[in-house]
Motif scaffolding. Structure first.
Motif, PDB file in Angstrom:
ATOM      1  N   PRO A 105       0.818  -1.226   0.000  1.00 56.71           N
ATOM      2  CA  PRO A 105       0.000   0.000   0.000  1.00 56.71           C
ATOM      3  C   PRO A 105       0.847   1.269   0.000  1.00 56.71           C
ATOM      4  N   ILE A 106       0.224   2.351  -0.389  1.00 56.34           N
ATOM      5  CA  ILE A 106       0.786   3.695  -0.260  1.00 56.34           C
ATOM      6  C   ILE A 106       0.270   4.195   1.085  1.00 56.34           C
ATOM      7  N   SER A 107       1.174   4.544   2.001  1.00 56.63           N
ATOM      8  CA  SER A 107       0.702   4.880   3.348  1.00 56.63           C
ATOM      9  C   SER A 107       1.660   5.789   4.093  1.00 56.63           C
ATOM     10  N   LEU A 108       1.125   6.392   5.132  1.00 53.74           N
ATOM     11  CA  LEU A 108       1.889   7.133   6.130  1.00 53.74           C
ATOM     12  C   LEU A 108       1.236   6.826   7.464  1.00 53.74           C
ATOM     13  N   ALA A 109       1.753   7.418   8.539  1.00 60.78           N
ATOM     14  CA  ALA A 109       1.179   7.164   9.860  1.00 60.78           C
ATOM     15  C   ALA A 109       0.956   8.478  10.596  1.00 60.78           C
ATOM     16  N   LEU A 110       0.022   8.432  11.509  1.00 61.45           N
ATOM     17  CA  LEU A 110      -0.202   9.528  12.449  1.00 61.45           C
ATOM     18  C   LEU A 110       0.075   8.981  13.838  1.00 61.45           C
ATOM     19  N   LEU A 111       0.810   9.742  14.591  1.00 65.06           N
ATOM     20  CA  LEU A 111       1.189   9.353  15.950  1.00 65.06           C
ATOM     21  C   LEU A 111       0.518  10.329  16.905  1.00 65.06           C
ATOM     22  N   HIS A 112      -0.314   9.792  17.797  1.00 70.32           N
ATOM     23  CA  HIS A 112      -1.034  10.598  18.774  1.00 70.32           C
ATOM     24  C   HIS A 112      -0.302  10.477  20.105  1.00 70.32           C
ATOM     25  N   LEU A 113       0.331  11.564  20.525  1.00 71.08           N
ATOM     26  CA  LEU A 113       1.113  11.565  21.765  1.00 71.08           C
ATOM     27  C   LEU A 113       0.373  12.340  22.837  1.00 71.08           C
ATOM     28  N   LYS A 114      -0.021  11.638  23.895  1.00 68.54           N
ATOM     29  CA  LYS A 114      -0.625  12.264  25.067  1.00 68.54           C
ATOM     30  C   LYS A 114       0.299  11.987  26.236  1.00 68.54           C
ATOM     31  N   PRO A 115       0.243  12.793  27.281  1.00 67.62           N
ATOM     32  CA  PRO A 115       1.148  12.565  28.404  1.00 67.62           C
ATOM     33  C   PRO A 115       1.096  11.135  28.944  1.00 67.62           C
ATOM     34  N   GLU A 116      -0.093  10.530  28.929  1.00 67.81           N
ATOM     35  CA  GLU A 116      -0.247   9.199  29.513  1.00 67.81           C
ATOM     36  C   GLU A 116      -0.288   8.078  28.481  1.00 67.81           C
ATOM     37  N   SER A 117      -0.240   8.406  27.175  1.00 69.98           N
ATOM     38  CA  SER A 117      -0.363   7.341  26.180  1.00 69.98           C
ATOM     39  C   SER A 117       0.231   7.728  24.830  1.00 69.98           C
ATOM     40  N   VAL A 118       0.502   6.685  24.054  1.00 72.50           N
ATOM     41  CA  VAL A 118       0.981   6.834  22.678  1.00 72.50           C
ATOM     42  C   VAL A 118       0.115   5.920  21.817  1.00 72.50           C
ATOM     43  N   ARG A 119      -0.405   6.450  20.717  1.00 69.78           N
ATOM     44  CA  ARG A 119      -1.208   5.653  19.803  1.00 69.78           C
ATOM     45  C   ARG A 119      -0.822   5.998  18.376  1.00 69.78           C
ATOM     46  N   ALA A 120      -0.689   4.962  17.552  1.00 71.30           N
ATOM     47  CA  ALA A 120      -0.345   5.169  16.147  1.00 71.30           C
ATOM     48  C   ALA A 120      -1.457   4.629  15.270  1.00 71.30           C
ATOM     49  N   GLU A 121      -1.625   5.257  14.109  1.00 68.07           N
ATOM     50  CA  GLU A 121      -2.570   4.754  13.122  1.00 68.07           C
ATOM     51  C   GLU A 121      -1.943   4.873  11.735  1.00 68.07           C
ATOM     52  N   ILE A 122      -2.205   3.870  10.913  1.00 70.58           N
ATOM     53  CA  ILE A 122      -1.732   3.871   9.527  1.00 70.58           C
ATOM     54  C   ILE A 122      -2.843   4.456   8.661  1.00 70.58           C
ATOM     55  N   VAL A 123      -2.462   5.348   7.751  1.00 74.13           N
ATOM     56  CA  VAL A 123      -3.403   5.951   6.818  1.00 74.13           C
ATOM     57  C   VAL A 123      -2.981   5.508   5.410  1.00 74.13           C
ATOM     58  N   GLU A 124      -3.863   4.761   4.726  1.00 69.03           N
ATOM     59  CA  GLU A 124      -3.575   4.269   3.391  1.00 69.03           C
ATOM     60  C   GLU A 124      -4.269   5.129   2.336  1.00 69.03           C
ATOM     61  N   PHE A 125      -3.653   5.185   1.145  1.00 69.75           N
ATOM     62  CA  PHE A 125      -4.143   6.010   0.043  1.00 69.75           C
ATOM     63  C   PHE A 125      -4.248   5.187  -1.221  1.00 69.75           C
ATOM     64  N   GLU A 126      -5.090   5.638  -2.126  1.00 69.28           N
ATOM     65  CA  GLU A 126      -5.139   5.066  -3.469  1.00 69.28           C
ATOM     66  C   GLU A 126      -3.906   5.548  -4.216  1.00 69.28           C
ATOM     67  N   ALA A 127      -3.370   4.719  -5.089  1.00 71.56           N
ATOM     68  CA  ALA A 127      -2.139   5.082  -5.820  1.00 71.56           C
ATOM     69  C   ALA A 127      -2.389   6.186  -6.806  1.00 71.56           C
TER      70      ALA A 127
END
Length: 152
Positions: A130-152
């Motif tokens: 896939p064509i993708s990037l990620a978003l990283l959500h940083l909070k003082p008490e937690s870290v969460r990542a999500e992959i965002v996929e795109f059409e080519a």
């Protein structure tokens, strides 16, 4: 804190990248930039921390560091292009997130309390990945990542 994470652009800055990263507070590029102007364009959105990859062997991209450690949102992050080149114990170094690229395969895994994130590739499509990037959500008490996929 919202952080955009990408890798393996290989000289191609897709318009979807700029749209997807609108509103992030920092951008991390995990190597194989391919064209230093990509980082200049990303800096118009937010501050950028970038490393070189195995294709960044000449010109300004070759001058980028091989790895980078950075603190964002109260969390320590370590960026290395290929996870095989990880030369430290992240848990012992108190690193919460290890970011890598190289494989073009997006993934999010957790081991020993450390989040491992590969955003995949936003460059030219490789095989059927896939064509993708990620978003990283940083909070003082937690870290969460999500992959965002795109059409080519």
């Amino acid at each position: 804190m919202l952080v955009g994470v990408l890798s393996d652009t290989h000289g191609l800055l897709r318009p979807q990248v700029l749209e997807a990263l609108a509103g992030v507070e920092h951008i991390l590029h995990a190597g194989d930039v391919g064209d230093i102007r990509i980082l200049d364009k990303l800096r118009e959105i937010a501050p950028v921390t970038a490393i070189r990859g195995n294709v960044d062997t000449v010109g300004p991209c070759a001058e980028l560091p091989a790895t980078e450690a950075i603190e964002l949102g109260g969390h320590f992050l370590y960026i290395v292009h290929s996870i095989e080149d990880l030369d430290l114990n992240p848990r012992a170094a108190e690193i919460q997130v290890v970011i890598s690229g190289h494989s073009h395969k997006p993934s999010i895994t957790q081991r020993d309390g450390v989040l491992y994130l590969n955003p995949g590739s936003m460059g030219p499509r490789r095989f059927s990945l896939p064509i993708s990037l990620a978003l990283l959500h940083l909070k003082p008490e937690s870290v969460r990542a999500e992959i965002v996929e795109f059409e080519a």
